[in-house]
Every structure is written in structure tokens, then in C-alpha cells.
Enzyme design. Structure first.
Site, PDB file in Angstrom:
ATOM      1  N   ARG A 177     -13.344   1.070  -2.969  1.00  0.00           N
ATOM      2  CA  ARG A 177     -12.630  -0.184  -3.189  1.00  0.00           C
ATOM      3  C   ARG A 177     -13.604  -1.368  -2.695  1.00  0.00           C
ATOM      4  O   ARG A 177     -13.205  -2.343  -2.007  1.00  0.00           O
ATOM      5  CB  ARG A 177     -11.276  -0.332  -2.371  1.00  0.00           C
ATOM      6  N   SER A 227      -0.937   0.214  -5.660  1.00  0.00           N
ATOM      7  CA  SER A 227      -1.003   0.736  -4.432  1.00  0.00           C
ATOM      8  C   SER A 227      -1.369  -0.447  -3.538  1.00  0.00           C
ATOM      9  O   SER A 227      -2.319  -1.173  -3.701  1.00  0.00           O
ATOM     10  CB  SER A 227      -2.235   1.545  -3.999  1.00  0.00           C
ATOM     11  N   GLU A 297      -5.101  -3.271  -0.307  1.00  0.00           N
ATOM     12  CA  GLU A 297      -5.859  -3.252  -1.274  1.00  0.00           C
ATOM     13  C   GLU A 297      -5.849  -4.410  -2.291  1.00  0.00           C
ATOM     14  O   GLU A 297      -6.554  -4.810  -2.912  1.00  0.00           O
ATOM     15  CB  GLU A 297      -5.704  -2.061  -2.057  1.00  0.00           C
TER      16      GLU A 297
END
EC number: 1.3.1.98
Length: 306
Positions: A177, A227, A297
């Protein structure tokens, strides 16, 4: 007061009259369906227009924010001061041999479908990810043991000064990420994927299987940003949240999904404030119980409501 209205005509000269919106509610442009107004929202139709818009912002100290389809984005209730540059109309995709070249605003699903038509495998994991390719590369999006770093060859980017250049896979420095694009605040303009030849039915069946698993396990029927939290090292965010007893926990219209604890959803009528308060509540409770710090996230931008 919208202090950037004086620049409307200049942006219209760049992107056209129909592609500039004033005081535009960001809830129309995010998958969470929340967010206050952006002073200006523009939708360029060419990469040259993107460059010219960024240079105009830079030369006049106008804050600007790039969005794709807003699927990994939470805009605060006070909205955005400055200009939102939305890549909605930059979605061209072409196939050259075993390579797929896509503009930044192209949805991942569209790219996967073009790859499928050409019997090119490797992107099946991404077919159900709701974002556009620019955001996916920026955060090295992934699912079901696949991630962008496995299939990308290069990305054309632009920096804050309007310089356009190509980054190869190594220079993109893709991790979990994260990427050099985030680190240096580059903006993705175009992406080249290197895929492999495969059988149409093999690719199609893999896509259908992963989409079936998504439908079974994820709360796709509610607005969300996917998410909510990154995976902490050595743990799974959803399991930590569930083991803290927070499945179904809600604040206002925001709820920890009863279907998948890793998702915070807009159950109906949520504000960005509800979602942010629930995120903070979950983080605090997980820290109290497990001493694990959950990091979001989802990208959070904008101003608090006065």
C-alpha cells in the site's frame, strides 16, 4: 466564500465550459457517498489539460487534489478548499501484444475486461477492485494474493512543477500500500501492464470465482471505501476488530459491517464525521485490547465542518 471563483474562466479555457463545476458536493464523487463541497471540480479530457491545470494551480498557489472514481476516498464534511481534478474522462485503454496501456482514470474492471478479450492473464485479482488505475498504482492495490507490483511495467507521471516522465517498475518502488508516487507526490497519467498469454476460459473462470468470493464476504450492497484499515504486521485488521467485539458497532449512519469487520459502511445517512468518529473509536479499542495500531487505508482529505 469560494475564493477561487476568479479562476473559473481560466480553468474553462483549459478544460471547456462543461467541465468546470462550482461548489460541487463531493458525496456525488465518492463511493462512501459523503463529503462537503469542493470549491471547484474540473474534469480534463486530455493529459495536456491535466498538465495545464496543474501549472495554473501551481502558479497561483491554488491547492489541488487528484481523484479517480473516489472509491478509496473520504472527504470531510467541510469539503475541499481549492480545486479537485477528476480523471473520470481519461479512461483510454489499448492493447499492444502482451501489454495493456491505460490512462489513469480507466477503471480496473475495464482494463481487466480488455485483457480478457485479448486472452491476457495476470490482472484477474484486480477485476473486482472498484478503483481506477491511477489510484491503484499509487497505493499498489491488491487482493487475493495479487497486487499491481506483479504486473506493472511502467507508469507515466507528472510532478508538481508540470514535468512529465516515465518511471519503470524499480523506480516506482512498490510496497504494501505504498509507492514512490506517494512519497514524491507524483500524479499517474498512464500505466503500462505486462501480462501473459492465457486461455480465455481460464481467465474468465478465475475472475468469476474471485467476484463470487467478494460478493459472499464483502458488504458490496452498502457504500464504503473497501477495506478501511491496512493490514498490521502479523495480524489481520478484520480479525482484530471482530475479536474486540466491534462487529456491527455504529456511530450515526456509519457501521462496522456485520458481514466483514474490515469494512466501515454507510448504512444510510452517514456523514463523514460519523465515519471518522467510528474509525477513531475502532482504532482506540483495538489499541486498548491488543496494543496494535490500525492505520487507515482510505485516503482522507478536506476540511472539518465549522
Amino acid at each position: 466564500m469560494n475564493q477561487y471563483k476568479n479562476f473559473i474562466m481560466q480553468f474553462e479555457d483549459i478544460v471547456g465550459n462543461n467541465n468546470v463545476l462550482i461548489d460541487e458536493p463531493m458525496k456525488k464523487h465518492t463511493s462512501f457517498k459523503v463529503g462537503g463541497p469542493a470549491d471547484l471540480l474540473i474534469t480534463p479530457t486530455t493529459l495536456e489539460q491535466v498538465k495545464d491545470s496543474i501549472i495554473l494551480c501551481r502558479n497561483n498557489s491554488i491547492p489541488y487534489y487528484i481523484i479517480g472514481n473516489g472509491s478509496n476516498l473520504l472527504v470531510r464534511d467541510g469539503g475541499i478548499r481549492g480545486v479537485v481534478i477528476k480523471f473520470l474522462k481519461l479512461g483510454d485503454i489499448k492493447v499492444e501484444g502482451d501489454r495493456v496501456i491505460a490512462q489513469s482514470g480507466a477503471p480496473l474492471t475495464n482494463i481487466c475486461n480488455e485483457a480478457l478479450k485479448s486472452n491476457l492473464g495476470g490482472l484477474e485479482f484486480a477485476c473486482g477492485i472498484p478503483g481506477s488505475v491511477g489510484g491503484a498504482v499509487t497505493m499498489n492495490a491488491g487482493a487475493y494474493n495479487g497486487e499491481i507490483s506483479q504486473v506493472i511495467e511502467s507508469a507515466k507521471v507528472i510532478d508538481k512543477d508540470g514535468n512529465v516522465f516515465l518511471l519503470n517498475k524499480e523506480q516506482l518502488d512498490l510496497g504494501y500500500r505504498m509507492s514512490a508516487i506517494q512519497k514524491y507526490h507524483y500524479i499517474v497519467l498512464e500505466v503500462t501492464f505486462k501480462l501473459h498469454n492465457s486461455e480465455y476460459d481460464t481467465i474468465k473462470n478465475r475472475i468469476m470465482d474471485l467476484n463470487r468470493r467478494r460478493t459472499e464476504k464483502q458488504p458490496l450492497e452498502y457504500p464504503s471505501a473497501g477495506s478501511t484499515f491496512k493490514r498490521p504486521e502479523g495480524h489481520f485488521a478484520a480479525k482484530l476488530i471482530e475479536d474486540t467485539g466491534l462487529k456491527g458497532e455504529s456511530i450515526g449512519g456509519a457501521q462496522v459491517s456485520e458481514k466483514h469487520s474490515g469494512f466501515i459502511i454507510n448504512k444510510g445517512g452517514a456523514t463523514a464525521g460519523d465515519i471518522l468518529n467510528l474509525i477513531e473509536f475502532v482504532q482506540n479499542k483495538v489499541m486498548e485490547k491488543f496494543e496494535v495500531d490500525l492505520h487507515t487505508e482510505v485516503r482522507i482529505i478536506g476540511e472539518e465542518n465549522n
